[in-house]
Write an enzyme that holds these catalytic residues in place. Structure first.
Site, short mmCIF file in Angstrom:
data_model
loop_
_atom_site.label_atom_id
_atom_site.label_comp_id
_atom_site.label_asym_id
_atom_site.label_seq_id
_atom_site.Cartn_x
_atom_site.Cartn_y
_atom_site.Cartn_z
N ASP A 452 44.74 86.56 80.03
CA ASP A 452 45.45 86.48 81.30
C ASP A 452 46.90 86.06 81.07
O ASP A 452 47.27 85.56 79.99
CB ASP A 452 44.74 85.49 82.22
CG ASP A 452 44.92 85.81 83.69
OD1 ASP A 452 45.82 86.62 84.03
OD2 ASP A 452 44.18 85.25 84.52
N ASP A 521 43.58 91.02 91.45
CA ASP A 521 42.79 89.85 91.87
C ASP A 521 42.16 90.06 93.23
O ASP A 521 41.32 89.26 93.66
CB ASP A 521 43.68 88.60 91.92
CG ASP A 521 43.95 88.02 90.53
OD1 ASP A 521 43.28 88.44 89.57
OD2 ASP A 521 44.84 87.16 90.42
#
Length: 709
Positions: A452, A521
């Site tokens: 990430d 997301d």
């Protein structure tokens, strides 16, 4: 027969792909100029197109701003330059002088130098036997004794044939709303697509498509290109008053420069281009085939059904809770279990712990080993979330190395999400990251990393060197690539997902080093339909992580049925991210059935041909189709958001089926002739009500019988 041919009398080079041709020549001034890009040509036909330039219309026009292979800053050129240099004496012009060429197994290199200064430029072209994609990049080398500054160094410039009109397709967006597809008439002048954030970005993606304004999903000629770069980038599209269009693109953004020391060279990333007939669908399928054949490290594999713990636990991660979730995930049929943020150091929120990559002893008293063994014992692979490029000021790493972050000494250090960016442009930082990552993976038997990156750059300085801010972008990305490459070489069985707060770092450069991407997301199924449509314009479903999460959705508050959520996620690499401890027994049974259904058809989704039969829309059905390469099977995924009484229900016409074939519905047993399906259509039996969805798996009769036999 070589895909690269040359006509010495006219100086025309012809690059031939399976269905297209690309032609260029060196003009009378020594500059490399575009000739043609489109349907297949013989060399003699390409020569016919290499006509001398028309005389200048007036003293205000200069050279045409569209039509050179790499427009430079020099002479009477007034369009956007692809190459700008500043020499030690202040001169900023470049004059082309050809010095030779080289052809090597599908790669053409044209070499040049400046007529006055010791600067060399090489234009590279690569063609392959199985794709119409042409890869282009540029290498600039300082052969002198004094430094040279690159003010701009694009990978390539592309020129389109004259058209009556032009339309630009690209994506825009923001965090949790990435990949919003736009198709707009190209205005006259310059249109700039860019990211200044240090990453590919959520707000734009480095690809574009151009057509004459008439292309549809199935018909029309489309020109497109995609840049293989994971940092800041810029693509400038130009439409000129005389009816021409072209674009130039490469790494970096306005205001950044790259110093070239004596003997140093700068190689740009590939900027790949593609011309296709057959509309936007054919363009997408050609890009998908290219990514699967020439970009992804392990494209032949199936992306496993994964479970991710984030939405179930947040930062509240411990061994006992993760084992309980893992047992439920295994019962659903999950193949890869991923522990997300919160497993390390003092990580109890996003305010502390980043940079201290050791298991939290109060949560994992015996380290990660017991959990990894438990997950493996359940028949699943084990994955872990990491964010190697970031650090919290509240961490042991920052207290020991405050100089490792991007900053200017006399400026505040902006914290976004309570974190700072580590300077991966420094080799010592990159080496540190590689050491702890390879140790973490090797010591614990980790099969998968979710890599990430949760903030953009700011105060992007490098105080240890005077030219640091200018060198940062290329050095950062190349060291990032180097860490990924070394890590994969250390652990060949390791698989990696690229993530940057969702889809903030998705491009051909990062996909060459990872196995899939977290597209957003935002897991709301309705929003995901649009996100997935934009993502799939260039990138294949094999790479697109798509989760089923709980409702009401944490971002939108929307509630849709579990079946609809699964069917939307089945259009990519299926994952599950809900809190399984709160799922009812009925939901767990339905989820297990849907996972099993996906496993039966994922070979079609992840490796098949994509046809977008109807796009996502509020007031009509959306249908996507995935078909095997030999047309022996096809899958239809259909969605209806809102049910309206009296609304027309049009039949769906699958594409790409075997002429004269008979296809059996794997669920109902009904048999359909391919001609009837393709010409007259199939009535989809969607359930009544809002948020209805279904799957239809059709198997060709000869294939069906062979399987039963």
């Amino acid at each position: 027969m070589s895909p690269i041919s040359f006509a010495p009398d006219t100086g025309v080079w012809l690059l031939s792909t399976p269905r297209t041709s690309y032609a260029l020549r060196i003009d009378e001034t020594g500059a490399p100029c575009h000739v043609a890009w489109g349907p297949r040509l013989a060399l003699a036909e390409a020569e016919e197109l290499a006509v001398p330039p028309a005389p200048e219309a007036s003293s205000f026009e200069g050279r045409p701003p569209v039509g050179e292979e790499l427009p430079v800053d020099g002479g009477a050129r007034y369009g956007p330059p692809s190459l700008q240099v500043r020499f030690a004496d202040g001169s900023r012009a470049f004059e082309w002088q050809p010095t030779g060429h080289q052809v090597d197994e599908g790669e053409l290199t044209l070499s040049f130098r400046d007529r006055r200064y010791p600067l060399r430029v090489a234009l590279h072209y690569r063609v392959r036997e199985d794709t119409d994609v042409i890869e282009r990049w540029t290498v600039v080398r300082n052969d002198g004794d004094e430094p040279v500054t690159l003010l701009r160094a694009d990978s390539a410039a592309w020129t389109l044939p004259p058209q009556r009109d032009y339309r630009l397709s690209h994506v825009t967006g923001q965090w949790s709303a990435e990949s919003q597809l736009r198709r707009d008439r190209l205005p006259y002048g310059e249109t700039v697509l860019t990211s200044r954030r240090g990453i590919t970005s959520h707000h734009a993606n480095p690809w574009l498509m151009l057509d004459a304004g008439e292309a549809t999903e199935e018909h029309g000629r489309v020109w497109s290109a995609a840049l293989a770069w994971s940092g800041s980038w810029r693509v400038t599209v130009q439409r000129t008053p005389d009816g021409r269009a072209g674009f130039t693109g490469g790494p970096g953004q306005d205001g950044t420069t790259v110093p070239l020391a004596p003997g140093e060279e700068f190689a740009t990333p590939p900027f790949a281009g593609l011309c296709t007939d057959g509309g936007f669908g054919a363009a997408s399928r050609a890009w998908h085939a290219y990514v699967l054949a020439h970009v992804l490290p392990h494209a032949d594999e199936f992306a496993p059904v994964l479970y991710n713990s984030w939405e179930a636990t947040g930062f509240d991660v411990d061994e006992v809770g993760q084992k309980a979730l893992a047992e439920r995930a295994a019962a659903l049929g999950v193949e890869l279990y991923v522990v997300d943020d919160g497993w390390f150091g003092a990580r109890r929120s996003d305010r502390a712990g980043l940079g201290d990559w050791t298991p939290a002893p109060d949560r994992f008293p015996d380290g990660l080993g017991p959990l990894v063994r438990a997950v493996h014992g359940l028949g699943m692979r084990f994955g872990l979330w990491v964010e190697p490029e970031m650090v919290n000021p509240d961490s042991d790493l920052y207290r020991e190395h405050p100089d490792w972050v991007l900053h200017f000494p006399d400026r505040p250090r902006s914290e976004l999400r309570n974190q700072l960016v580590l300077n991966f442009g420094r080799r010592d930082v990159a080496d540190w990251a590689h050491r702890w990552l390879t140790r973490l993976v090797g010591d614990h038997g980790i099969d998968f990393l979710k890599w990430d990156m949760n903030r953009a750059f700011s105060e992007a300085g490098w105080p240890d060197r005077k030219d640091g801010a200018d060198r940062l972008g290329p050095a950062y990305v190349r060291n990032l690539y180097g860490v990924l490459d070394r890590l994969r070489a250390d652990h060949p069985a390791l698989r990696i997902e690229t993530c940057s707060g969702g889809g903030g770092r998705v491009d051909l450069g990062i996909l060459a080093r990872t196995d899939q991407a977290w597209a957003s997301d935002n897991t709301d199924a309705a929003d995901r339909m649009g996100i997935q449509q934009g993502y799939g314009q260039i990138y294949p479903a094999r790479t697109m992580g798509a989760w089923v999460t709980d409702v009401p959705n944490q971002l939108t508050g929307r509630t849709v049925p579990l079946r609809f959520r699964f069917h939307v996620a089945m259009a990519g690499a299926l994952g599950i991210g809900g809190d399984l401890t709160r799922w009812s027994e009925e939901e767990l049974r339905e989820g297990a059935d849907l996972v099993a259904t996906y496993k039966k058809v994922r070979h079609l989704v992840q490796h098949g041909r994509l046809d977008r039969l109807s796009p996502p829309a509020e007031d009509s059905d959306c249908v996507v189709q995935y078909t095997a390469a030999d047309a022996s099977e096809t899958l239809l995924l259909a969605y209806r958001r809102v049910s309206r009484h009296g609304a027309p229900r049009l039949p769906v016409r699958p594409r790409g089926l075997t002429p004269g074939g008979r296809y059996r519905d794997a669920r109902t047993g009904a048999v359909h002739h391919s001609t009837v399906l393709g010409e007259y259509g199939l009535d989809l039996e969607l359930p009544a009500g809002d948020w209805a969805s279904t799957t239809v798996h059709l198997v060709r009769e000869d294939r069906h019988l062979a399987r039963e036999g």
